[in-house]
Design a protein around this motif. Structure first.
Motif, PDB file in Angstrom:
ATOM      1  N   THR B  53       0.825  -1.217   0.000  1.00 22.06           N
ATOM      2  CA  THR B  53       0.000   0.000   0.000  1.00 22.06           C
ATOM      3  C   THR B  53       0.859   1.267   0.000  1.00 22.06           C
ATOM      4  O   THR B  53       0.347   2.365   0.161  1.00 22.06           O
ATOM      5  N   GLN B  55       3.151   2.271   2.134  1.00 18.99           N
ATOM      6  CA  GLN B  55       3.498   2.893   3.414  1.00 18.99           C
ATOM      7  C   GLN B  55       4.945   2.615   3.811  1.00 18.99           C
ATOM      8  O   GLN B  55       5.479   3.304   4.683  1.00 18.99           O
ATOM      9  N   ARG B  57       8.904   1.116   2.401  1.00 19.96           N
ATOM     10  CA  ARG B  57       9.743   0.740   1.258  1.00 19.96           C
ATOM     11  C   ARG B  57      10.313  -0.654   1.478  1.00 19.96           C
ATOM     12  O   ARG B  57      10.750  -0.960   2.590  1.00 19.96           O
ATOM     13  N   LYS B  72       8.034   3.643  -6.760  1.00 17.21           N
ATOM     14  CA  LYS B  72       8.188   4.763  -7.698  1.00 17.21           C
ATOM     15  C   LYS B  72       6.874   5.411  -8.088  1.00 17.21           C
ATOM     16  O   LYS B  72       6.849   6.572  -8.494  1.00 17.21           O
ATOM     17  N   GLU B  73       5.783   4.657  -8.027  1.00 15.55           N
ATOM     18  CA  GLU B  73       4.493   5.212  -8.472  1.00 15.55           C
ATOM     19  C   GLU B  73       3.459   5.146  -7.358  1.00 15.55           C
ATOM     20  O   GLU B  73       2.301   4.804  -7.573  1.00 15.55           O
ATOM     21  N   ARG B  74       3.930   5.483  -6.187  1.00 13.85           N
ATOM     22  CA  ARG B  74       3.105   5.335  -4.992  1.00 13.85           C
ATOM     23  C   ARG B  74       1.815   6.155  -5.063  1.00 13.85           C
ATOM     24  O   ARG B  74       0.747   5.685  -4.697  1.00 13.85           O
ATOM     25  N   GLN B  75       1.936   7.379  -5.535  1.00 16.02           N
ATOM     26  CA  GLN B  75       0.756   8.243  -5.522  1.00 16.02           C
ATOM     27  C   GLN B  75      -0.328   7.765  -6.485  1.00 16.02           C
ATOM     28  O   GLN B  75      -1.510   7.786  -6.138  1.00 16.02           O
ATOM     29  N   GLU B  76       0.072   7.324  -7.680  1.00 18.03           N
ATOM     30  CA  GLU B  76      -0.919   6.791  -8.628  1.00 18.03           C
ATOM     31  C   GLU B  76      -1.564   5.542  -8.053  1.00 18.03           C
ATOM     32  O   GLU B  76      -2.774   5.329  -8.164  1.00 18.03           O
ATOM     33  N   GLN B  78      -1.895   4.736  -4.871  1.00 11.47           N
ATOM     34  CA  GLN B  78      -2.760   4.990  -3.714  1.00 11.47           C
ATOM     35  C   GLN B  78      -4.104   5.589  -4.112  1.00 11.47           C
ATOM     36  O   GLN B  78      -5.068   5.491  -3.364  1.00 11.47           O
ATOM     37  N   VAL B  83      -7.888   0.759   1.643  1.00  9.58           N
ATOM     38  CA  VAL B  83      -7.288  -0.011   2.740  1.00  9.58           C
ATOM     39  C   VAL B  83      -8.206   0.043   3.957  1.00  9.58           C
ATOM     40  O   VAL B  83      -8.607   1.126   4.390  1.00  9.58           O
ATOM     41  N   PHE B  85      -7.880  -0.836   7.696  1.00  8.04           N
ATOM     42  CA  PHE B  85      -6.816  -1.170   8.645  1.00  8.04           C
ATOM     43  C   PHE B  85      -7.339  -2.073   9.757  1.00  8.04           C
ATOM     44  O   PHE B  85      -8.537  -2.117  10.046  1.00  8.04           O
ATOM     45  N   HIS B  87      -6.733  -1.541  12.816  1.00  9.68           N
ATOM     46  CA  HIS B  87      -7.194  -0.641  13.885  1.00  9.68           C
ATOM     47  C   HIS B  87      -8.261   0.292  13.329  1.00  9.68           C
ATOM     48  O   HIS B  87      -8.196   0.684  12.177  1.00  9.68           O
ATOM     49  N   ASN B  89      -9.123   3.279  12.721  1.00  5.01           N
ATOM     50  CA  ASN B  89      -8.490   4.612  12.698  1.00  5.01           C
ATOM     51  C   ASN B  89      -9.390   5.650  12.037  1.00  5.01           C
ATOM     52  O   ASN B  89      -9.196   6.040  10.900  1.00  5.01           O
ATOM     53  N   LEU B 106      -9.962  14.490  -0.049  1.00  2.88           N
ATOM     54  CA  LEU B 106      -8.597  14.036  -0.353  1.00  2.88           C
ATOM     55  C   LEU B 106      -8.529  13.357  -1.719  1.00  2.88           C
ATOM     56  O   LEU B 106      -7.580  13.540  -2.467  1.00  2.88           O
ATOM     57  N   TYR B 107      -9.561  12.567  -2.003  1.00  5.41           N
ATOM     58  CA  TYR B 107      -9.547  11.796  -3.251  1.00  5.41           C
ATOM     59  C   TYR B 107     -10.164  12.571  -4.415  1.00  5.41           C
ATOM     60  O   TYR B 107     -10.147  12.097  -5.544  1.00  5.41           O
TER      61      TYR B 107
END
Lengths: 364, 246
Positions: B53, B55, B57, B72-76, B78, B83, B85, B87, B89, B106-107
């Motif tokens: 996900t 979070q 590396r 390398k393409e974490r933002q795309e 996410q 997710v 979790f 917990h 949260n 946010l999205y």
């Protein structure tokens, strides 16, 4: 490498900042930070009123000759007379250093002669620039009443001339307000962002943010904007309580923003490095104590070693203090504030670089 | 199961100091598949989810989700995963609706979608209440609603029914099955072997940082025991009771 459009970045940062700004109102820990800082502002503003002598009138006298009026005023039970100033300017400088409304009275050289002739001249008097017209009238009327009672003849007091402006080095109300501005900006900016970050960690909502399109930089920026918002709220309350003190609003605003950038950066750094409330309580005060104590050292410079004072002048809280004092002074030149403002901005930039380092370090 | 991979993991390692938590695991998850990821506590499940996900590396190897490199393409990546979790949260001082509205911002999701997912998870009536007064089951449904808000292609569920009463747990299982029917890829970790058995197309069992088994529940049972719990114990040497007592 940029992955989002600028509009997306702005949307994400705005969402986080707005959420945090509202959350502060609902979050008792964060709200307490803001409320306590504002209480200190109110306390500082009310302090001079607490120790001001409500019954006696305070008058500083410059006697150009050797008038018998001076002795009469000194012996008056309703007047606190301060004398012995070598020049008119020395008397004015001392009035500027007071943080309650004062009258600076000038007795001309030929006053007694003219009094004996039955034609006493009007006495020129000065008050601080921040005293309201209404209060000036009250002070003038009271002084005229005192003089009539002491001399048995009406003597006009002329307060229509220039008001006494503070100097960038003056103490008095300007320094008190400058101190509360330094306190409110540094305390809110330094403690609010780590509180918010800690709450996110504790509730694990930070995990949810970190799997959303928000990057650590978005999160830090959102919290910085929230911190800056409340720094500005604190500064607005400070200025609202003492707006008459401010003579250079543009410098006051620049000082507030630069102080906010520095303190919020420091708060973000603490938020990025600290992981528990215990750590935060300890380290926040480890950081804040020298910042706040050094202000006292600079304000009491006559009692401190000059080397220490000259070093402490460059502590960011003292930069805020001195910039604000310049913003509350009369005529100022760039030399009174430009280097200090640059130094404060540089301190903010250096702290922000440390924040970026801390975020990259944690972004694993 | 289709031939296109939603998740592809090759020789993935992750070190915590001198400790190697993941020891070069490899697996693929097909689009629309429900993939059960099981293992004792400390086996590396959470580390794997955190890597997939974006979070955390990896120390070595590669991982792609929906064709995006997780580093390398974490933002795309996410923007297209959801997710849930382990917990709960959530922002407890906010209402359920405000929690979702924040995520919607946010999205960049339309606010109408907030009402849609509230309806979908049966939370519309309670949406205005603060989350702190929600029951565990309602909070869990809200977590799922949040994860689905942006209509993700891959949903990561970390212990989605842990601590819930049987009725709520059953509702959530039914809901997950419906999502899978609609083509959403589900990556599921759970301690409930029956849940994994019923929901998963395939199951991987992780033990001490290695995948010790990966197959359909039926194939694993055929090879190692009558139930998935027997399979788990046979392969990891851990009793499930011990898992909860830890």
């Amino acid at each position: 490498m940029r992955k989002h459009s600028l509009a997306t970045d702005i949307r994400i940062v705005q969402a986080i900042a707005t959420n945090d700004i509202w959350d502060v109102v609902r979050n008792k820990n964060a709200l307490m930070v803001v409320v306590m800082a504002l209480l200190v502002v109110v306390f500082y503003r009310a302090l001079p009123l607490l120790y001001a002598d409500a019954t006696n009138m305070s008058v500083r006298i410059y006697d150009a000759g050797d008038s018998s009026l001076v002795a009469m005023l000194e012996n008056s039970s309703t007047v606190d007379a301060y004398i012995g100033y070598a020049s008119l300017e020395a008397m004015k400088a001392r009035v500027a250093d007071d943080d309650t409304p004062e009258l600076g009275l000038v007795i001309p050289e030929d006053f007694d002669l003219l009094l004996d002739a039955g034609t006493p001249p009007a006495l020129t008097a000065y008050t601080q620039h921040w005293v309201s017209d209404r209060d000036v009238s009250k002070i003038r009327e009271r002084m005229e009443g005192e003089l009539a009672a002491l001399l048995g003849i009406a003597v006009d007091v002329d307060v229509t001339g220039d008001r006494i402006d503070a100097l960038p080095t003056s103490h008095g109300l300007g320094a008190t307000v400058a101190m509360s501005l330094a306190y409110v900006t540094i305390v809110i900016g330094t403690t609010l962002p780590p509180n918010l970050m800690l709450e996110e960690r504790k509730a694990r909502t930070l995990d949810a943010l970190l799997v959303s399109p928000a990057t650590p930089a978005h999160i830090a920026l959102g919290k910085a904007i929230c911190g800056l918002f409340y720094v500005l709220v604190g500064a607005a309350v400070t200025f609202a309580a003492s707006y008459a003190v401010v003579t250079h609003w543009e410098l006051a605003l620049m000082t507030t923003i630069a102080a906010g950038i520095f303190s919020v950066s420091l708060g973000l750094l603490l938020g990025a490095l600290l992981e528990s409330r215990q750590q935060m309580q300890l380290w926040t005060w480890v950081v804040l104590a020298p910042l706040l104590i050094s202000v006292v050292f600079v304000l009491m410079e006559e009692l401190m070693p000059p080397v220490l004072v000259s070093v402490f002048r460059w502590v960011p809280t003292n930069l805020v203090l001195n910039l604000a004092r310049a913003a509350f002074a009369g005529t100022i030149t760039a030399a009174d504030w430009a280097w200090q403002l640059l130094a404060l901005l540089a301190a903010g930039a250096a702290t922000m670089i440390a924040v970026v380092w801390a975020i990259r370090r944690s972004d694993r | 199961m289709t031939g296109t991979q939603a998740i592809s993991v090759q020789a993935l390692t992750r070190d915590y100091g001198a400790v190697r938590a993941l020891k070069g695991i490899s697996f693929d998850v097909a689009q629309g598949e429900v993939f059960g990821f099981l293992g004792p506590n400390g086996a590396g499940k959470t580390t794997t989810i955190k890597i997939l996900t974006g979070q955390l590396r990896p120390s070595g190897g590669t991982a792609q989700v929906l064709g995006y490199d997780v580093v390398k393409e974490r933002q795309e990546l996410q923007a297209r995963i959801g997710v849930v979790f382990e917990h709960q949260n959530l922002y407890e001082r906010l209402s359920g609706r405000d929690n979702l509205t924040f995520s919607a911002r946010l999205y960049g999701v339309d606010h109408q979608r907030v009402d849609q997912v509230l309806d979908l998870l049966g939370l519309a009536q309670q949406a205005g209440k603060k989350v702190k007064v929600y029951s565990n089951g309602m909070k869990q449904r809200l977590l799922i609603a949040r994860a689905l808000l942006h209509e993700p292609d891959v949903l990561f569920l970390d212990e989605p029914t842990r601590g819930l009463d049987p009725n709520v747990a059953r509702d959530i299982r039914t809901f997950v099955a419906e999502l899978a029917d609609k083509g959403v890829t589900v990556f599921l970790t759970t301690h409930y072997m029956e849940e994994a058995d019923r929901l998963s197309d395939r199951v991987a069992i992780l033990h001490q940082g290695n995948i010790v088994a990966l197959d359909t529940p039926a194939a694993l049972k055929a090879k190692h025991g009558e139930s998935l719990e027997d399979v788990f114990i046979a392969l990891t040497g851990n009793s499930l009771r011990g898992q909860f007592e830890e």
